[in-house]
Design a protein around this motif. Sequence first.
Motif, PDB file in Angstrom:
ATOM      1  N   THR A 186     -17.140 -15.956 -49.934  1.00  0.00           N
ATOM      2  CA  THR A 186     -15.764 -15.741 -50.397  1.00  0.00           C
ATOM      3  C   THR A 186     -15.577 -16.157 -51.854  1.00  0.00           C
ATOM      4  OG1 THR A 186     -13.444 -16.049 -49.793  1.00  0.00           O
ATOM      5  CG2 THR A 186     -14.836 -17.987 -49.703  1.00  0.00           C
ATOM      6  N   GLU A 187     -16.348 -17.151 -52.327  1.00  0.00           N
ATOM      7  CA  GLU A 187     -16.197 -17.562 -53.722  1.00  0.00           C
ATOM      8  C   GLU A 187     -16.667 -16.486 -54.680  1.00  0.00           C
ATOM      9  OE1 GLU A 187     -17.526 -21.132 -56.809  1.00  0.00           O
ATOM     10  OE2 GLU A 187     -18.544 -20.944 -54.880  1.00  0.00           O
ATOM     11  N   PHE A 188     -17.829 -15.895 -54.377  1.00  0.00           N
ATOM     12  CA  PHE A 188     -18.448 -14.989 -55.338  1.00  0.00           C
ATOM     13  C   PHE A 188     -18.086 -13.516 -55.129  1.00  0.00           C
ATOM     14  CE2 PHE A 188     -21.178 -18.746 -55.546  1.00  0.00           C
ATOM     15  CZ  PHE A 188     -21.237 -18.936 -56.922  1.00  0.00           C
ATOM     16  N   VAL A 189     -17.578 -13.152 -53.958  1.00  0.00           N
ATOM     17  CA  VAL A 189     -17.257 -11.741 -53.743  1.00  0.00           C
ATOM     18  C   VAL A 189     -16.105 -11.300 -54.638  1.00  0.00           C
ATOM     19  CG1 VAL A 189     -15.546 -11.986 -51.877  1.00  0.00           C
ATOM     20  CG2 VAL A 189     -17.028  -9.969 -51.959  1.00  0.00           C
ATOM     21  N   THR A 190     -15.235 -12.221 -55.020  1.00  0.00           N
ATOM     22  CA  THR A 190     -14.128 -11.882 -55.918  1.00  0.00           C
ATOM     23  C   THR A 190     -14.663 -11.291 -57.220  1.00  0.00           C
ATOM     24  OG1 THR A 190     -12.791 -13.668 -54.974  1.00  0.00           O
ATOM     25  CG2 THR A 190     -12.107 -12.804 -57.119  1.00  0.00           C
ATOM     26  N   MET A 191     -15.793 -11.803 -57.684  1.00  0.00           N
ATOM     27  CA  MET A 191     -16.365 -11.335 -58.942  1.00  0.00           C
ATOM     28  C   MET A 191     -16.864  -9.894 -58.813  1.00  0.00           C
ATOM     29  SD  MET A 191     -18.310 -14.905 -59.573  1.00  0.00           S
ATOM     30  CE  MET A 191     -17.374 -16.438 -59.679  1.00  0.00           C
ATOM     31  N   GLY A 192     -17.478  -9.583 -57.682  1.00  0.00           N
ATOM     32  CA  GLY A 192     -17.978  -8.229 -57.481  1.00  0.00           C
ATOM     33  C   GLY A 192     -16.893  -7.205 -57.259  1.00  0.00           C
ATOM     34  N   LEU A 193     -15.711  -7.666 -56.815  1.00  0.00           N
ATOM     35  CA  LEU A 193     -14.600  -6.748 -56.514  1.00  0.00           C
ATOM     36  C   LEU A 193     -13.455  -6.865 -57.527  1.00  0.00           C
ATOM     37  CD1 LEU A 193     -14.403  -7.151 -52.626  1.00  0.00           C
ATOM     38  CD2 LEU A 193     -15.220  -5.157 -53.895  1.00  0.00           C
ATOM     39  N   LEU A 194     -13.724  -7.477 -58.674  1.00  0.00           N
ATOM     40  CA  LEU A 194     -12.648  -7.741 -59.630  1.00  0.00           C
ATOM     41  C   LEU A 194     -11.896  -6.469 -60.061  1.00  0.00           C
ATOM     42  CD1 LEU A 194     -11.545 -10.362 -60.758  1.00  0.00           C
ATOM     43  CD2 LEU A 194     -12.955 -10.019 -62.790  1.00  0.00           C
ATOM     44  N   GLN A 221      -6.855 -10.506 -66.501  1.00  0.00           N
ATOM     45  CA  GLN A 221      -5.848 -11.288 -65.779  1.00  0.00           C
ATOM     46  C   GLN A 221      -6.269 -11.535 -64.342  1.00  0.00           C
ATOM     47  OE1 GLN A 221      -1.860  -9.691 -65.887  1.00  0.00           O
ATOM     48  NE2 GLN A 221      -0.977 -11.425 -64.792  1.00  0.00           N
ATOM     49  N   ALA A 222      -6.861 -10.524 -63.713  1.00  0.00           N
ATOM     50  CA  ALA A 222      -7.373 -10.714 -62.352  1.00  0.00           C
ATOM     51  C   ALA A 222      -8.449 -11.787 -62.325  1.00  0.00           C
ATOM     52  CB  ALA A 222      -7.922  -9.396 -61.806  1.00  0.00           C
ATOM     53  N   GLY A 223      -9.202 -11.928 -63.420  1.00  0.00           N
ATOM     54  CA  GLY A 223     -10.227 -12.968 -63.499  1.00  0.00           C
ATOM     55  C   GLY A 223      -9.660 -14.368 -63.340  1.00  0.00           C
ATOM     56  N   HIS A 224      -8.370 -14.534 -63.582  1.00  0.00           N
ATOM     57  CA  HIS A 224      -7.767 -15.858 -63.439  1.00  0.00           C
ATOM     58  C   HIS A 224      -7.685 -16.297 -61.978  1.00  0.00           C
ATOM     59  CE1 HIS A 224      -7.141 -15.916 -67.635  1.00  0.00           C
ATOM     60  NE2 HIS A 224      -6.055 -15.164 -67.680  1.00  0.00           N
ATOM     61  N   VAL A 225      -7.772 -15.363 -61.015  1.00  0.00           N
ATOM     62  CA  VAL A 225      -7.780 -15.805 -59.612  1.00  0.00           C
ATOM     63  C   VAL A 225      -9.101 -16.506 -59.299  1.00  0.00           C
ATOM     64  CG1 VAL A 225      -6.215 -13.937 -58.944  1.00  0.00           C
ATOM     65  CG2 VAL A 225      -8.683 -13.667 -58.548  1.00  0.00           C
ATOM     66  N   ILE A 226     -10.164 -16.183 -60.046  1.00  0.00           N
ATOM     67  CA  ILE A 226     -11.421 -16.914 -59.913  1.00  0.00           C
ATOM     68  C   ILE A 226     -11.213 -18.357 -60.375  1.00  0.00           C
ATOM     69  CG2 ILE A 226     -13.831 -17.046 -60.676  1.00  0.00           C
ATOM     70  CD1 ILE A 226     -13.687 -13.993 -61.120  1.00  0.00           C
ATOM     71  N   ALA A 254     -19.286 -17.657 -66.695  1.00  0.00           N
ATOM     72  CA  ALA A 254     -18.822 -16.780 -67.768  1.00  0.00           C
ATOM     73  C   ALA A 254     -19.465 -15.402 -67.630  1.00  0.00           C
ATOM     74  CB  ALA A 254     -19.165 -17.394 -69.126  1.00  0.00           C
ATOM     75  N   VAL A 255     -20.733 -15.384 -67.222  1.00  0.00           N
ATOM     76  CA  VAL A 255     -21.457 -14.120 -67.042  1.00  0.00           C
ATOM     77  C   VAL A 255     -21.124 -13.480 -65.700  1.00  0.00           C
ATOM     78  CG1 VAL A 255     -23.759 -13.105 -66.748  1.00  0.00           C
ATOM     79  CG2 VAL A 255     -23.339 -14.752 -68.588  1.00  0.00           C
ATOM     80  N   TYR A 256     -21.195 -14.274 -64.622  1.00  0.00           N
ATOM     81  CA  TYR A 256     -21.042 -13.725 -63.270  1.00  0.00           C
ATOM     82  C   TYR A 256     -19.627 -13.194 -63.035  1.00  0.00           C
ATOM     83  CZ  TYR A 256     -22.380 -13.464 -58.293  1.00  0.00           C
ATOM     84  OH  TYR A 256     -22.709 -13.040 -57.030  1.00  0.00           O
ATOM     85  N   SER A 257     -18.622 -13.831 -63.610  1.00  0.00           N
ATOM     86  CA  SER A 257     -17.240 -13.414 -63.370  1.00  0.00           C
ATOM     87  C   SER A 257     -16.982 -11.975 -63.797  1.00  0.00           C
ATOM     88  CB  SER A 257     -16.275 -14.341 -64.124  1.00  0.00           C
ATOM     89  OG  SER A 257     -16.362 -15.658 -63.646  1.00  0.00           O
ATOM     90  N   TYR A 258     -17.734 -11.503 -64.787  1.00  0.00           N
ATOM     91  CA  TYR A 258     -17.483 -10.161 -65.338  1.00  0.00           C
ATOM     92  C   TYR A 258     -18.714  -9.269 -65.189  1.00  0.00           C
ATOM     93  CZ  TYR A 258     -13.610 -12.863 -66.928  1.00  0.00           C
ATOM     94  OH  TYR A 258     -12.522 -13.696 -66.937  1.00  0.00           O
ATOM     95  N   ILE A 259     -19.488  -9.529 -64.129  1.00  0.00           N
ATOM     96  CA  ILE A 259     -20.709  -8.750 -63.932  1.00  0.00           C
ATOM     97  C   ILE A 259     -20.387  -7.296 -63.600  1.00  0.00           C
ATOM     98  CG2 ILE A 259     -20.928  -9.368 -61.481  1.00  0.00           C
ATOM     99  CD1 ILE A 259     -23.756  -8.767 -64.080  1.00  0.00           C
ATOM    100  N   LEU A 306     -15.005 -26.706 -61.801  1.00  0.00           N
ATOM    101  CA  LEU A 306     -14.389 -26.803 -63.122  1.00  0.00           C
ATOM    102  C   LEU A 306     -15.165 -25.923 -64.098  1.00  0.00           C
ATOM    103  CD1 LEU A 306     -12.117 -28.156 -64.666  1.00  0.00           C
ATOM    104  CD2 LEU A 306     -13.668 -30.051 -65.192  1.00  0.00           C
ATOM    105  N   ALA A 307     -16.498 -25.905 -63.939  1.00  0.00           N
ATOM    106  CA  ALA A 307     -17.325 -24.994 -64.726  1.00  0.00           C
ATOM    107  C   ALA A 307     -16.966 -23.546 -64.424  1.00  0.00           C
ATOM    108  CB  ALA A 307     -18.810 -25.239 -64.425  1.00  0.00           C
ATOM    109  N   ASN A 308     -16.685 -23.258 -63.150  1.00  0.00           N
ATOM    110  CA  ASN A 308     -16.264 -21.918 -62.733  1.00  0.00           C
ATOM    111  C   ASN A 308     -14.986 -21.516 -63.459  1.00  0.00           C
ATOM    112  OD1 ASN A 308     -15.286 -19.659 -61.348  1.00  0.00           O
ATOM    113  ND2 ASN A 308     -15.910 -20.419 -59.350  1.00  0.00           N
ATOM    114  N   ALA A 309     -13.995 -22.427 -63.407  1.00  0.00           N
ATOM    115  CA  ALA A 309     -12.719 -22.136 -64.071  1.00  0.00           C
ATOM    116  C   ALA A 309     -12.901 -21.993 -65.577  1.00  0.00           C
ATOM    117  CB  ALA A 309     -11.720 -23.253 -63.766  1.00  0.00           C
ATOM    118  N   LEU A 310     -13.674 -22.903 -66.164  1.00  0.00           N
ATOM    119  CA  LEU A 310     -13.890 -22.882 -67.616  1.00  0.00           C
ATOM    120  C   LEU A 310     -14.624 -21.616 -68.047  1.00  0.00           C
ATOM    121  CD1 LEU A 310     -13.715 -24.467 -70.315  1.00  0.00           C
ATOM    122  CD2 LEU A 310     -15.970 -25.427 -69.746  1.00  0.00           C
TER     123      LEU A 310
END
Length: 400
Positions: free
Chosen positions: A36-44, A57-62, A235-240, A352-356
């Motif tokens: 559930t943590e990482f699927v958000t990135m694949g479906l952004l 903006q959707a990236g902020h839910v991560i 930073a990389v994975y969030s926008y893969i 916190l690294a995830n959010a940053l």
Amino acid sequence: MTTTAPPTTGSTRSPAAHFTLAVLALALGGFAIGTTEFVTMGLLPQIARGVDVSIPQAGHVISAYALGAVVGAPVIAVFGAKLPRRALLVGLMAAYGAFNVLSALATSYGVLFLARFLDGLPHGAYFGVASLVAASLAAPGRAGRAVAAVMLGISVANVVGVPAATWLGQQVGWRSAYVSTAVLSVVAMALILAFVPSLPGDPHATGRKEMTFFRNGQAMLTLLAGAVGFGGLFAVYSYIAPTVTDVGGLPESAVPVFTAGFGLGMVAGTWVAGRLAEWSPFRTLILSGIASFVVMLLVWAVAPFGWALLPVVFLVTATGSVLVVNLQLRLMDVSGEAQTLGAAMNHASLNLANALGAWLGALVIAAGYGYRSPALVGAALSVLGIGVLFWSAHSDARRS
């Protein structure tokens, strides 16, 4: 480290079988959380369209999920330190499932943001308590491998769970991904009840004793190293997804393959981390930071070449997973009497690294630097993380 009672006698299973089944149950909880943590990135992109916002903006839910983990880890660890550990783990999984259902039912960006924040609350406490349980059940000298085995749950999630949930979300709708992870949470609860021994909490734990963790200089520097140094991965994975499609020129159907590449890197890195930890957790942290810097530069260079990026994303999470396991062990080592809080705060630091990472990535993308730019942010964060580790070493040497 807090000791616990051995598994209840009277069972026909061997101690090795007890340990294996207990660790598998704990790892399945990590599998549910990792999915559930990482699927958000694949479906952004799909989530952005679903709640009518831009991809940045959707990236902020991560980031919302990550901030939930940062807030939840210390609060739950302090108030839950005395609780029986199996019961606490089951309760955390129940909350996880409930908030995934809320995410699936969200009809607006604001509700989804809140749901993802709430879903992050149990994250750090679950991995902290699960790590303590696994280490207490392990044979002498095998605590590092036991903790790594629990962490494999989140790694395998990125090989199997995240690609499968990403594919399901693309075919049926992004909400289905959160429903599937809620189901996984229920299964994990059942297996924890069945196979994890009933272990007591720390009867001597108090809020004041646990809070001494925040006056521990080495613990604070270790947390800072994780919060900064691990940010590049996110930073990389969030926008893969847009990196693969917009920069690499590949179809959306390629995104699950890349998330699987991330997952395979996690599995490999976690396996290696358990062995390296027996050599030196601190030196391993330094080496993983240097490797992360190099890999981030490779991501920036290779991203426009489509499938050539796939082995590089494998290396991103391989180096990151080595960092995760050894940060966990170092925190458990330097936390003194605040064991529960120390173990839980590792994942607060990582989230916190995830959010940053996700936030800084969104900033540089929104500023017009493109979807490759988060990799350069990641390289800079890796250098800062190495600097904090050297600061920690210097501070420890002076104190000694």
